[in-house]
Design an enzyme around this catalytic site. Structure first.
Site, PDB file in Angstrom:
ATOM      1  NE  ARG A 140      -4.485 -58.075 -19.945  1.00  0.00           N
ATOM      2  CZ  ARG A 140      -4.569 -59.015 -19.029  1.00  0.00           C
ATOM      3  NH1 ARG A 140      -5.713 -59.285 -18.451  1.00  0.00           N
ATOM      4  NH2 ARG A 140      -3.515 -59.702 -18.676  1.00  0.00           N
ATOM      5  CG  ASN A 145      -5.272 -60.641 -22.538  1.00  0.00           C
ATOM      6  OD1 ASN A 145      -5.198 -59.519 -23.041  1.00  0.00           O
ATOM      7  ND2 ASN A 145      -4.262 -61.191 -21.893  1.00  0.00           N
TER       8      ASN A 145
END
Length: 169
Positions: A42, A60
């Site tokens: 990320r 997520n």
């Protein structure tokens, strides 16, 4: 009346609205499958998105995917973003991307500038990352043990060869 007739004003307003719709961004959802959670993925997405001037969020998902909601007003930028995501696995051996699914949403979501990471539970996320990190450290030590044994074997062989050479001299 004013400068324009009512019909001309309506056409002018329609033209403005039409041009706004053409240049307005569309929000897409990208689902990235593979080994993409707890490997710094990320963070990389944030950097790529900011570099390309993309606004959105990355998080997520409980199914193991990473989801990106982002606005694109240019097809080429969207494709470059997806190619850049796929290229991450070449640069980072911890990341493995199986596929990227794209879905155009029937809405526009206004995001702050750049791509921002969302965390559902920072402590839980941190614990998972630590657990994954420990597994990688174990793998590194196992590899080092294997390399160490191979080097020991080679060193022993070299010592034997040197002894044979010394004995012949």
């Amino acid at each position: 009346m004013g400068f324009f007739s009512t019909g001309k004003r309506i056409r002018a307003i329609n033209n403005i609205i039409f041009s706004m719709v053409i240049f307005m961004s569309t929000t897409y959802e990208l689902k990235i499958y593979g080994k993409v959670q707890h490997v710094g993925f990320r963070d990389r997405i944030e950097h790529i998105g900011r570099g390309l001037g993309i606004s959105g969020v990355v998080y997520n998902h409980k199914d193991g995917t990473v989801r990106i909601l982002a606005n694109f007003d240019d097809e080429e930028i969207k494709e470059l973003f997806k190619k850049s995501i796929k290229a991450l696995e070449k640069k980072d051996k911890l990341i493995k991307i199986e596929k990227i699914e794209e879905k155009e949403l029937n809405a526009y979501i206004e995001f702050p500038e750049g791509i921002s990471r969302l965390s559902s539970d920072d402590i839980l996320e941190l614990n998972k990352k630590l657990d994954v990190g420990v597994e990688y450290i174990k793998m590194i030590f196992e590899k080092l043990d294997t390399i160490d044994k191979k080097l020991d074997d080679k060193f022993d062989t070299m010592v034997e060869i040197l002894k044979e050479i010394r004995d012949k001299l």
